[in-house]
Write an enzyme that holds these catalytic residues in place. Sequence first.
Site, PDB file in Angstrom:
ATOM      1  N   SER A  12      37.996  62.057  46.220  1.00 20.96           N
ATOM      2  CA  SER A  12      38.791  62.778  45.291  1.00 20.96           C
ATOM      3  C   SER A  12      39.124  62.189  44.169  1.00 20.96           C
ATOM      4  O   SER A  12      39.910  62.986  43.423  1.00 20.96           O
ATOM      5  CB  SER A  12      39.757  63.593  46.253  1.00 20.96           C
ATOM      6  OG  SER A  12      39.375  63.894  47.444  1.00 20.96           O
ATOM      7  N   ASP A 152      30.137  46.482  34.135  1.00 27.24           N
ATOM      8  CA  ASP A 152      29.973  45.206  33.236  1.00 27.24           C
ATOM      9  C   ASP A 152      28.558  45.358  32.404  1.00 27.24           C
ATOM     10  O   ASP A 152      28.283  44.848  31.410  1.00 27.24           O
ATOM     11  CB  ASP A 152      30.119  43.993  34.028  1.00 27.24           C
ATOM     12  CG  ASP A 152      31.581  44.004  34.818  1.00 27.24           C
ATOM     13  OD1 ASP A 152      32.390  44.580  34.434  1.00 27.24           O
ATOM     14  OD2 ASP A 152      31.519  43.704  35.962  1.00 27.24           O
ATOM     15  N   HIS A 179      34.226  40.350  38.662  1.00 27.13           N
ATOM     16  CA  HIS A 179      34.293  41.680  38.103  1.00 27.13           C
ATOM     17  C   HIS A 179      35.641  41.856  37.439  1.00 27.13           C
ATOM     18  O   HIS A 179      36.296  43.000  37.824  1.00 27.13           O
ATOM     19  CB  HIS A 179      34.188  42.550  39.048  1.00 27.13           C
ATOM     20  CG  HIS A 179      34.257  44.191  38.741  1.00 27.13           C
ATOM     21  ND1 HIS A 179      33.323  44.329  37.594  1.00 27.13           N
ATOM     22  CD2 HIS A 179      34.969  44.949  39.110  1.00 27.13           C
ATOM     23  CE1 HIS A 179      33.654  45.927  37.378  1.00 27.13           C
ATOM     24  NE2 HIS A 179      34.568  46.280  38.361  1.00 27.13           N
TER      25      HIS A 179
HETATM   26  N1  APR Z   1      41.378  56.166  52.231  1.00 26.50           N
HETATM   27  C1  APR Z   1      40.388  56.962  51.276  1.00 26.50           C
HETATM   28  N2  APR Z   1      40.887  57.321  50.120  1.00 26.50           N
HETATM   29  C2  APR Z   1      41.988  57.064  49.657  1.00 26.50           C
HETATM   30  C3  APR Z   1      42.949  55.935  50.587  1.00 26.50           C
HETATM   31  C4  APR Z   1      42.571  55.709  51.788  1.00 26.50           C
HETATM   32  N3  APR Z   1      43.354  54.933  52.507  1.00 26.50           N
HETATM   33  N4  APR Z   1      44.003  55.843  49.742  1.00 26.50           N
HETATM   34  C5  APR Z   1      43.847  56.401  48.767  1.00 26.50           C
HETATM   35  N5  APR Z   1      42.675  56.890  48.552  1.00 26.50           N
HETATM   36  C6  APR Z   1      42.142  57.908  47.421  1.00 26.50           C
HETATM   37  C7  APR Z   1      42.978  58.541  46.828  1.00 26.50           C
HETATM   38  O1  APR Z   1      43.561  59.794  47.351  1.00 26.50           O
HETATM   39  C8  APR Z   1      42.274  59.048  45.332  1.00 26.50           C
HETATM   40  O2  APR Z   1      41.615  60.266  45.607  1.00 26.50           O
HETATM   41  O3  APR Z   1      41.342  56.855  46.722  1.00 26.50           O
HETATM   42  C9  APR Z   1      41.137  57.907  45.553  1.00 26.50           C
HETATM   43  C10 APR Z   1      41.402  56.918  44.156  1.00 26.50           C
HETATM   44  O4  APR Z   1      41.262  57.687  42.935  1.00 26.50           O
HETATM   45  P1  APR Z   1      42.278  57.357  41.652  1.00 26.50           P
HETATM   46  O5  APR Z   1      43.671  57.233  42.290  1.00 26.50           O
HETATM   47  O6  APR Z   1      42.018  58.434  40.971  1.00 26.50           O
HETATM   48  O7  APR Z   1      41.650  56.160  41.244  1.00 26.50           O
HETATM   49  P2  APR Z   1      40.422  55.692  40.475  1.00 26.50           P
HETATM   50  O8  APR Z   1      40.518  55.671  38.897  1.00 26.50           O
HETATM   51  O9  APR Z   1      39.186  56.592  40.888  1.00 26.50           O
HETATM   52  O10 APR Z   1      40.141  54.208  40.849  1.00 26.50           O
HETATM   53  C11 APR Z   1      39.944  53.842  42.428  1.00 26.50           C
HETATM   54  O11 APR Z   1      38.674  52.012  41.857  1.00 26.50           O
HETATM   55  O12 APR Z   1      38.016  50.828  40.035  1.00 26.50           O
HETATM   56  C12 APR Z   1      38.497  50.895  40.884  1.00 26.50           C
HETATM   57  O13 APR Z   1      40.616  49.873  39.955  1.00 26.50           O
HETATM   58  C13 APR Z   1      40.084  50.969  40.745  1.00 26.50           C
HETATM   59  O14 APR Z   1      40.985  50.220  42.579  1.00 26.50           O
HETATM   60  C14 APR Z   1      40.951  51.503  41.854  1.00 26.50           C
HETATM   61  C15 APR Z   1      39.561  52.316  42.356  1.00 26.50           C
END
Ligand code: APR
Length: 315
Positions: A12, A152, A179
């Site tokens: 999501s 990258d 990375h």
């Molecule tokens: N299990 C599954 N999903 C989770 C959990 C969990 N325990 N905890 C958080 N999430 C979900 C959140 O609900 C959210 O939908 O992970 C998603 C992360 O999305 P964003 O907050 O929009 O972050 P995003 O920019 O997508 O980055 C996610 O990828 O590149 C890396 O550094 C970045 O670590 C970060 C990750």
Amino acid sequence: ATAARVAVVGASGGIGQPLSMLLKLDPSIKELNLYDIVHTPGVAADLSHIPFPAKVTGYKGADSIHAALEGCDVIVVPAGVPRKPGMTRDDLFNINAGIVKTIAEASAKVAPKACYLIISNPVNSTVPIFAEVLKKAGTYNPKKLFGVTTLDVIRANTFVAENQGTDVLQTNVTVVGGHAGTTILPLLSQVKGASFTPDALAALTHRIQFGGDEVVKAKDGAGSATLSMAYAGYLFTAKLLQALKGEKDVVACAFVENTLTAAPFFAAPVTLGKEGVEKVHALGSLSAMEQEALEKALPDLLAQAKKGVEFVQNA
Ligand code: APR
């Protein structure tokens, strides 16, 4: 050709949603399981109206993670939290490390034979965390665990083609190492037909290493790369799926376990096959500048991997 079952964990999020959309558009995927702690029923319902074969199912909340992962061939993990104001790097590390550990534990239990593609940062530590959890569970197969470093590579291709005035679709830069920042090692000396001034070489290398900062800044600090990362995650998943189906000579750079350097995990060009990593390619000849950058990166890569392993051991 076998049709694939793919799960996205963190489906999501800013990366997870566009990544899930790109995967929905891949006709070789039969089942697409979207797992998150929020919103997945909505994301799945939305994507399910797009007329492609993949059957999209949303799984929400910790109770449904086993159902989401069970039977999957490939599990892509962009779950985590981005850094928020007031949060230190260590706070971020501890939160994402815990999230990745939980996902690895569930994977070991219900999808021990799957390929795992880790996007959650810091990849230099989260991949070693995933490996350590799988080792503890007795299911670790180093051929099936990947840190996704494709962002990258695609940044390098874009920036190099722009600098050289060449066709970006024909530009293939090898990017090795880790990375994050100066652990990212673009091998510009190996780009066929290119020639760089010393200034361009330094500027391009820096831009590839810190390309993420350009996005953070342009988004006014409200987020990091999501769309380009989603594309990169999709691209690597698609290549792996082709290889799993039996296509030959599929090569991509990825952060995998190997003995090329002193670091336990090191991104390198990898031939992918039916069982995951088929062959890790040697780095080839490096320029003096690249060799120096590699030597500087290794202690960081070792320390970041150790931090991940210790997180699991001390948990
Ligand atoms: N299990 C599954 N999903 C989770 C959990 C969990 N325990 N905890 C958080 N999430 C979900 C959140 O609900 C959210 O939908 O992970 C998603 C992360 O999305 P964003 O907050 O929009 O972050 P995003 O920019 O997508 O980055 C996610 O990828 O590149 C890396 O550094 C970045 O670590 C970060 C990750």
